[in-house]
Enzyme design. Structure first.
Site, PDB file in Angstrom:
ATOM      1  N   HIS A 360       0.737  -1.109  -0.010  1.00  0.00           N
ATOM      2  CA  HIS A 360       0.014  -0.021  -0.040  1.00  0.00           C
ATOM      3  C   HIS A 360       0.838   1.297   0.001  1.00  0.00           C
ATOM      4  O   HIS A 360       0.264   2.567  -0.108  1.00  0.00           O
ATOM      5  CB  HIS A 360      -1.065  -0.123   1.320  1.00  0.00           C
ATOM      6  N   LYS A 551      -8.554  14.358   3.423  1.00  0.00           N
ATOM      7  CA  LYS A 551      -7.720  13.170   3.473  1.00  0.00           C
ATOM      8  C   LYS A 551      -6.978  13.353   4.849  1.00  0.00           C
ATOM      9  O   LYS A 551      -6.858  14.311   5.450  1.00  0.00           O
ATOM     10  CB  LYS A 551      -6.730  13.007   2.123  1.00  0.00           C
ATOM     11  N   ARG A 552      -6.146  12.201   5.120  1.00  0.00           N
ATOM     12  CA  ARG A 552      -5.283  12.448   6.264  1.00  0.00           C
ATOM     13  C   ARG A 552      -4.369  13.421   5.979  1.00  0.00           C
ATOM     14  O   ARG A 552      -4.078  13.789   5.101  1.00  0.00           O
ATOM     15  CB  ARG A 552      -4.588  11.135   6.487  1.00  0.00           C
ATOM     16  N   LYS A 557       0.702  14.742   1.117  1.00  0.00           N
ATOM     17  CA  LYS A 557      -0.522  14.843   0.550  1.00  0.00           C
ATOM     18  C   LYS A 557      -0.533  16.339  -0.111  1.00  0.00           C
ATOM     19  O   LYS A 557      -1.369  16.892  -0.536  1.00  0.00           O
ATOM     20  CB  LYS A 557      -1.415  14.501   1.165  1.00  0.00           C
ATOM     21  N   THR A 659      -8.273   6.859  -2.930  1.00  0.00           N
ATOM     22  CA  THR A 659      -9.692   6.347  -3.337  1.00  0.00           C
ATOM     23  C   THR A 659     -10.736   7.367  -3.347  1.00  0.00           C
ATOM     24  O   THR A 659     -11.895   7.559  -3.891  1.00  0.00           O
ATOM     25  CB  THR A 659     -10.221   5.210  -2.751  1.00  0.00           C
ATOM     26  N   LYS A 663     -14.193   8.565  -5.433  1.00  0.00           N
ATOM     27  CA  LYS A 663     -15.464   9.059  -4.935  1.00  0.00           C
ATOM     28  C   LYS A 663     -15.813  10.268  -5.576  1.00  0.00           C
ATOM     29  O   LYS A 663     -17.046  10.694  -5.831  1.00  0.00           O
ATOM     30  CB  LYS A 663     -15.399   9.224  -3.440  1.00  0.00           C
TER      31      LYS A 663
END
Length: 825
Positions: A360, A551-552, A557, A659, A663
């Site tokens: 992952h 998101k986290r 990110k 993911t 969405k």
């Protein structure tokens, strides 16, 4: 309908009587009483199907799929169960007749937050798809007493609060004490003439709790089994009966702490002994259960005691969700060799044919590398087995590459050094018959970089399985308005075959369809605006662009890049307030790991920018910056359908898949993103011109690494970037504590691994293109329709079909189980 109503009243009657019995001061049923009554009424409709499904598996004895994960981020269950059983309208009507509001009752349910983010939510989507595809599948994990913490924002800072999600009980689980199993820790290894024995261990009991997992309208109900740790009754009393009895009973907590709390780290390895205990606990209990089921199945081996394990890989597939359940490999070897007396080589062949591993992440700080010393104490027999496996593996490599000592060092499961460590990813690769990444670009990096040496050895082992999301929760449940508009045009087949969304391409220029899609989006935005106003007391402009990054919180990110854009927009408005600007509401949400200082600073920066921007009269409602507190599955279900713009802006080569990106695409938001993770395949499906793609590609990042990234160059060259950084640095956004953000500025200027400044210019330019399109609602909505139409690939049904055929060796089935009210064949 009236049956459901009676059911509800009956359940409620029981519930309310109980409440009155215990609490004489309460004569009225509370909303929570009604929620539990409804939950029990809906659950009754699951039970018959659940029993029949399990009976069917027992009789037909299909190959069973075991999905092992330390995280299952399930969210709420009530609405999902109603959707999958086709009960929503009936329940809605029944609840309405009782003078209640179904949505209000749904809001009472706690999220089952047994996951951190993507990995745990993926497991939940996969369970839904496996049941919908009729696979004999089981999710195995831990029933954490406390899930992911609740996030409170206090004075702009994240504060963690324990998530006591079981406080009022969980109507969806069933304890199964009859299947309780022992799990051993510590002890020592004894080599006897009869074989190796692991003795003098401490025992903890694993109590299973089962949750039903319904497929979509196919009468299949699978099981998620979560283990809870219990101390045996003689815990700490057995050795000597003299000590302090009270103390011994209190010490039961030490054993039961194993399932107390989810570790709140996402993409970060923290080598704590309790975490290793959790990893072994779930694996040891699960493997005993798998073997019990294999031995007792009706069509199992023919010999009376069923000691033949030849057919084990034909009847069992174990999928390891990252390296967290990697101990399944040495544990299966221990059971086969020590307990079942299978020959070592045969046992190894069985183990490899049974297990498969999903990687992952490629971030080095996320890779699990456990100290040998910890294993030696906690799992001495497993350490022996790992040493033996590694020796055979290295002998094989040495035979193929004589004299290549460096290759042996790189490929060893044991890392030498000051502190010898076990590389769990290497253990997974050598112990599995298939290794997959979770998006094409990620799988290529896994193959060509992270596990290159292993790929050279066994190229056929490496695969790609691009992630997906379940369209039941992420369209039908969270966006019924959009689902209805789509079904009107192409029927309902897309719900179980998302590729049918391609048919919407015929309606890209259809004026009524364009209008309907835009109308649904506007309704979702109004509803979310009302929710934000009620929850956070913030007034937002529902006709502004809803620009969302949820998101986290993590440096890779790049929420900081989003912050720099927000500041740049603010400065542009301030420098020319009379100019016309496209109004935006920038929403950023996500949790930071409690020990991740930089992530917590990023949250403080976002809230501080919001304080300045949102109270500036010159700005008005042209720009708002909102931090979405306590982002979780149930909040995602509200935010995603309301978003116009989805931010997926990680440095190329760092986000394995993502993911959330899928969405948003399915729910009619346009994506601004880098060529990273599944964004690459989204651009391929919809056409790059239908996304806002910007920034460095993986090759550019590598080239910049070779050249040497120098943030100062960008700071010197780009005036708007310089102004933004100077404002952060000088305390413009933190007047009461001017030095507040020095750590952020220092990181960005001198040790930014994720190269925020290198993509700033391209990002700002790309955001300009977003603005240009947004002022033309018709063209914007046409792009939205093209995106929705091309999102079919990103269904977890497609992902699971690929796992089933290419890794597990089973075929999905579209045939329906007969409903419980019909006789069995």
């Amino acid at each position: 309908l009236f049956y459901y109503l009676d059911c509800l009243k009956m359940n409620l009657g029981v519930r309310v009587k109980t409440v009155r019995w215990h609490r004489c001061d309460r004569n009225v049923a509370t909303p929570r009483d009604y929620y539990f009554a409804l939950a029990h009424a809906v659950r009754d409709h699951l039970v018959g199907r659940w029993i029949r499904t399990q009976q069917h598996y027992y009789e037909k004895d299909p190959k069973r799929i075991y999905y092992l994960s330390l995280e299952f981020y399930m969210g709420r269950t009530l609405q999902n169960t109603m959707v999958n059983l086709g009960l929503q309208n009936a329940c809605d009507e029944a609840i309405y007749q009782l003078g209640l509001d179904l949505e209000e009752l749904e809001e009472i349910e706690e999220d089952a937050g047994l996951g951190n983010g993507g990995l745990g939510r993926l497991a939940a989507c996969f369970l839904d798809s496996m049941a919908t595809l009729g696979l004999a599948a089981y999710g195995y994990g831990i029933r954490y007493e406390f899930g992911i913490f609740n996030q409170k924002i206090v004075d702009g800072w994240q504060v963690e609060e324990a998530d006591d999600w079981l406080r009022y009980g969980n109507p969806w689980e069933k304890a199964r004490p009859e299947y309780m199993l022992p799990v051993h820790f510590y002890g020592r290894v004894d080599h006897t003439p009869e074989g190796v024995k692991w003795i003098d261990t401490q025992v903890v009991l694993a109590m299973p709790y089962d949750t039903p997992v319904p497929g979509y309208k196919n009468n299949t109900v699978n099981t998620m089994r979560l283990w809870s740790a219990k101390a045996p009754n003689d815990f700490n009393l057995q050795e000597f009966n003299v000590g302090d009895y009270i103390e011994a009973v209190l010490d039961r907590n030490l054993a039961e702490n194993i399932s107390r709390v989810l570790y709140p780290n996402d993409n970060f390895f923290e080598g704590k002994e309790l975490r290793l205990k959790q990893e072994y606990f779930v694996v040891a209990a699960t493997l005993q259960d798998i073997i019990r089921r294999f031995k007792s199945s009706k069509f199992g081996c023919r010999d009376p005691v069923r000691t033949c394990f030849e057919t084990f890989p034909d009847k069992v597939a174990i999928q390891l969700n990252d390296t967290h359940p990697a101990l399944a490999i040495p544990e299966l070897m221990r059971i086969l060799v020590d307990v079942e007396k299978v020959d070592w080589d045969k046992a190894w062949e069985i183990t490899k044919r049974t297990c498969a591993y999903t990687n992952h992440t490629v971030l080095p700080e996320a890779l699990e590398r456990w100290p040998v010393s910890m294993f030696e104490k906690l799992l001495p027999r497993h350490l022996d087995i790992i040493y033996a496996l590694n020796q055979r593996h290295l002998d094989h490599v040495a035979a193929l590459y004589p004299g290549d000592i460096d290759r042996l060092r790189r490929m060893s499961v044991i890392e030498e050094g000051d502190c010898k460590r076990i590389n769990m990813a290497h253990l997974c690769v050598i112990g599995s018959h298939a290794v997959n990444g979770v998006a094409r670009i990620h799988s290529d990096i896994v193959k060509n970089s992270v596990f290159k040496d292993f790929r050279d050895l066994e190229p056929e082992k490496f695969q790609n399985k691009t992630n997906g999301i379940t369209p039941r929760r992420w369209l039908l449940l969270c966006n019924p308005g959009l689902a209805d508009v789509i079904a009107e045009k192409i029927g309902e087949g897309f719900i179980t075959d998302l590729s049918q969304l391609k048919k919407l391409l015929n309606f890209v220029n259809n004026e009524t369809f364009i209008r309907d899609v835009a109308k649904v989006k506007q309704e979702n935005k109004l509803k979310f605006s009302a929710y934000l106003e009620e929850q956070y007391k913030v007034k937002i402009n529902p006709s502004s662009m809803f620009d969302v990054q949820v998101k986290r919180i993590h440096e890779y990110k790049r929420q900081l890049l989003n912050c720099l854009h927000a500041i740049t927009l603010y400065n542009r408005i301030r420098s020319d307030p009379s100019k016309s600007f496209v109004p935006r509401t920038i929403m950023i949400g996500g949790k930071a790991a409690p020990g991740y200082h930089m992530a917590k600073m990023i949250i403080k920066l976002i809230t501080s920018i919001g304080e300045v921007v949102n109270s500036d009269p010159y700005v008005g409602d042209r720009l708002k910056v909102i931090f979405l507190e306590n982002y979780r599955v149930s909040l995602a279900e509200k935010a995603i359908p309301a978003a116009d713009l989805s931010q997926q802006i990680s440095t190329a080569g760092t986000e394995a898949s993502g993911t959330g990106n899928m969405k948003f695409m399915l729910n009619g938001a346009l994506t601004i993103g880098t060529m990273d993770g599944a964004n690459v395949e989204m651009a391929e499906e919809a056409g790059e011109e239908n996304l806002f793609i910007f920034g460095m590609r993986v090759e550019d990042v590598e080239a910049l690494d070779r050249r040497g990234y120098n943030a100062q160059e960008y700071y010197d060259r780009l005036p708007e970037l310089r102004q933004a950084i100077d404002q952060i640095s000088s305390g413009f956004f933190s007047p009461r504590d001017p030095g507040c953000f020095r750590d952020i500025v220092n990181m960005l200027m001198y040790h930014d691994r994720f190269k925020v400044f290198a993509d700033y210019e391209a990002y700002i330019k790309c955001q300009g293109q977003v603005d240009q399109l947004f002022v033309d609602p018709r063209e914007w909505t046409k792009k939205v329709i093209r995106n929705i139409a091309c999102s079919g690939k990103f269904s977890s049904d497609r992902t699971i079909t690929e796992y089933a055929r290419e890794i597990w060796g089973v075929e999905p089935s579209a045939t329906q189980m007969p409903p419980p009210n019909l006789p069995r064949e």
